[in-house]
Enzyme design. Structure first.
Site, mmCIF file in Angstrom:
data_model
loop_
_atom_site.group_PDB
_atom_site.id
_atom_site.type_symbol
_atom_site.label_atom_id
_atom_site.label_comp_id
_atom_site.label_asym_id
_atom_site.label_seq_id
_atom_site.Cartn_x
_atom_site.Cartn_y
_atom_site.Cartn_z
ATOM 1 N N CYS A 205 6.188 -5.225 0.501
ATOM 2 C CA CYS A 205 6.337 -3.909 -0.132
ATOM 3 C C CYS A 205 6.253 -2.783 0.908
ATOM 4 C CB CYS A 205 5.330 -3.759 -1.263
ATOM 5 S SG CYS A 205 5.858 -2.525 -2.463
ATOM 6 N N ILE B 222 5.794 -3.424 -7.429
ATOM 7 C CA ILE B 222 5.028 -2.207 -7.709
ATOM 8 C C ILE B 222 5.602 -1.079 -6.852
ATOM 9 C CG2 ILE B 222 2.742 -1.126 -7.718
ATOM 10 C CD1 ILE B 222 1.565 -4.040 -7.665
ATOM 11 N N ARG B 223 6.310 -0.157 -7.500
ATOM 12 C CA ARG B 223 7.007 0.920 -6.764
ATOM 13 C C ARG B 223 7.673 0.359 -5.502
ATOM 14 N NH1 ARG B 223 7.442 5.451 -8.426
ATOM 15 N NH2 ARG B 223 7.596 6.643 -6.515
ATOM 16 N N ARG C 216 13.117 3.139 0.083
ATOM 17 C CA ARG C 216 11.737 3.217 -0.400
ATOM 18 C C ARG C 216 11.730 3.598 -1.886
ATOM 19 N NH1 ARG C 216 8.577 7.846 0.239
ATOM 20 N NH2 ARG C 216 6.396 7.405 -0.199
ATOM 21 N N GLY D 230 0.877 -1.172 0.000
ATOM 22 C CA GLY D 230 0.000 0.000 0.000
ATOM 23 C C GLY D 230 0.906 1.210 0.000
ATOM 24 N N GLU D 231 0.743 2.078 0.946
ATOM 25 C CA GLU D 231 1.593 3.261 1.056
ATOM 26 C C GLU D 231 2.101 3.362 2.497
ATOM 27 O OE1 GLU D 231 3.151 5.357 -1.026
ATOM 28 O OE2 GLU D 231 3.946 5.978 0.909
ATOM 29 N N SER D 232 3.401 3.163 2.636
ATOM 30 C CA SER D 232 3.972 3.081 3.988
ATOM 31 C C SER D 232 3.811 4.382 4.769
ATOM 32 C CB SER D 232 5.459 2.705 3.911
ATOM 33 O OG SER D 232 6.168 3.649 3.144
ATOM 34 N N HIS E 93 5.084 -8.548 -4.194
ATOM 35 C CA HIS E 93 3.723 -8.795 -3.703
ATOM 36 C C HIS E 93 3.345 -10.271 -3.852
ATOM 37 C CE1 HIS E 93 2.291 -4.610 -3.146
ATOM 38 N NE2 HIS E 93 3.262 -4.358 -3.999
ATOM 39 N N GLU F 274 1.092 -11.836 -2.492
ATOM 40 C CA GLU F 274 -0.365 -12.026 -2.380
ATOM 41 C C GLU F 274 -1.084 -11.940 -3.714
ATOM 42 O OE1 GLU F 274 1.340 -9.453 -1.492
ATOM 43 O OE2 GLU F 274 0.289 -7.612 -2.042
HETATM 44 N N1 GLN Z 1 6.040 2.897 -2.499
HETATM 45 C C1 GLN Z 1 5.169 2.434 -1.465
HETATM 46 C C2 GLN Z 1 5.612 2.892 -0.101
HETATM 47 O O1 GLN Z 1 6.538 3.571 0.086
HETATM 48 C C3 GLN Z 1 5.063 0.935 -1.464
HETATM 49 C C4 GLN Z 1 4.366 0.432 -2.697
HETATM 50 C C5 GLN Z 1 3.627 -0.847 -2.511
HETATM 51 O O2 GLN Z 1 3.384 -1.301 -1.383
HETATM 52 N N2 GLN Z 1 3.195 -1.421 -3.604
HETATM 53 O O3 GLN Z 1 5.018 2.552 0.847
#
Ligand code: GLN
Length: 194
Positions: A79, A136-137, A108, A47-49, A177, A179
């Site tokens: 991630c 993913i990123r 990150r 998700g987004e940390s 990921h 999952e």
């Molecule tokens: N770039 C996101 C972060 O810093 C992580 C991306 C992801 O969980 N797919 O949290």
């Protein structure tokens, strides 16, 4: 029955739930302390940390979570979850905190803009066979202490190989990921720590 929680403040909660249920454990969403207290293991999803860090603090879950992980709660971070499990962070935002669960430095968004999303065949060191992984990123592990076991590496845009899956005690982190694949080996490794 064994109960595994998925931290459900933000991120790809559903995919982890489906995978864990398929492996035969009871799955609960963790958003409050009573739910955290009731689990035998925990997944911190992608998700987004930065958002998850803020919500952990807003929901008063950060300190109890650090304490439970310190007591040996098996945990898997994917991630953004890997970012949260790090001791030290590179390229975090101002004031971003991590949970200091694994003695590693994580960068990150390390794979950079040109690799917003990529599918890579890794070698899963636990059994030496290939694992198809979706990034993913994604972060990577910039460095880690000696006791941290590297479970997979991938080549970054810098041409170097970097750890993208690690284990330390009963804490596991992947930059990819697991999952969203049909490969259950990463989640099985978490369940093996319970
Ligand atoms: N770039 C996101 C972060 O810093 C992580 C991306 C992801 O969980 N797919 O949290």
């Amino acid at each position: 029955m064994t109960t595994v929680g998925v931290l459900a403040l933000q991120g790809d909660v559903r995919e982890h739930e489906v995978m864990l249920s398929g492996l035969g454990v009871e799955v609960v969403r963790v958003r409050r302390l009573s739910e955290l207290d009731a689990v035998d293991g925990l997944v911190i999803p992608g998700g987004e940390s930065t958002t998850m860090d803020k919500l952990l603090r807003a929901f008063d879950l950060r300190d109890p979570l650090i304490a439970r992980i310190g007591d040996g709660l098996p945990v898997l971070g994917s991630c953004a979850g890997m970012v949260l499990l790090a001791r030290d962070l590179r390229d975090g935002i101002e004031g971003q905190l991590t949970l200091d669960a694994i003695p590693m430095t994580v960068r990150r968004n390390a794979f950079g803009r040109q690799v917003d999303s990529a599918e890579v065949d890794l070698v899963w060191e636990i059994d030496g066979s290939p694992m198809h992984a979706t990034f993913i990123r994604a972060p990577w592990v910039e460095s880690c202490d000696e006791g941290v076991e590297v479970l997979a590496t991938a080549t970054g845009p810098d041409g170097e190989r970097h750890p993208v899956a690690v284990r330390h005690g009963s804490a596991i982190a992947t930059a990819f990921h697991p999952e969203i694949s049909s490969d259950t080996r990463v989640h099985e490794l978490l369940l093996a720590q319970l």
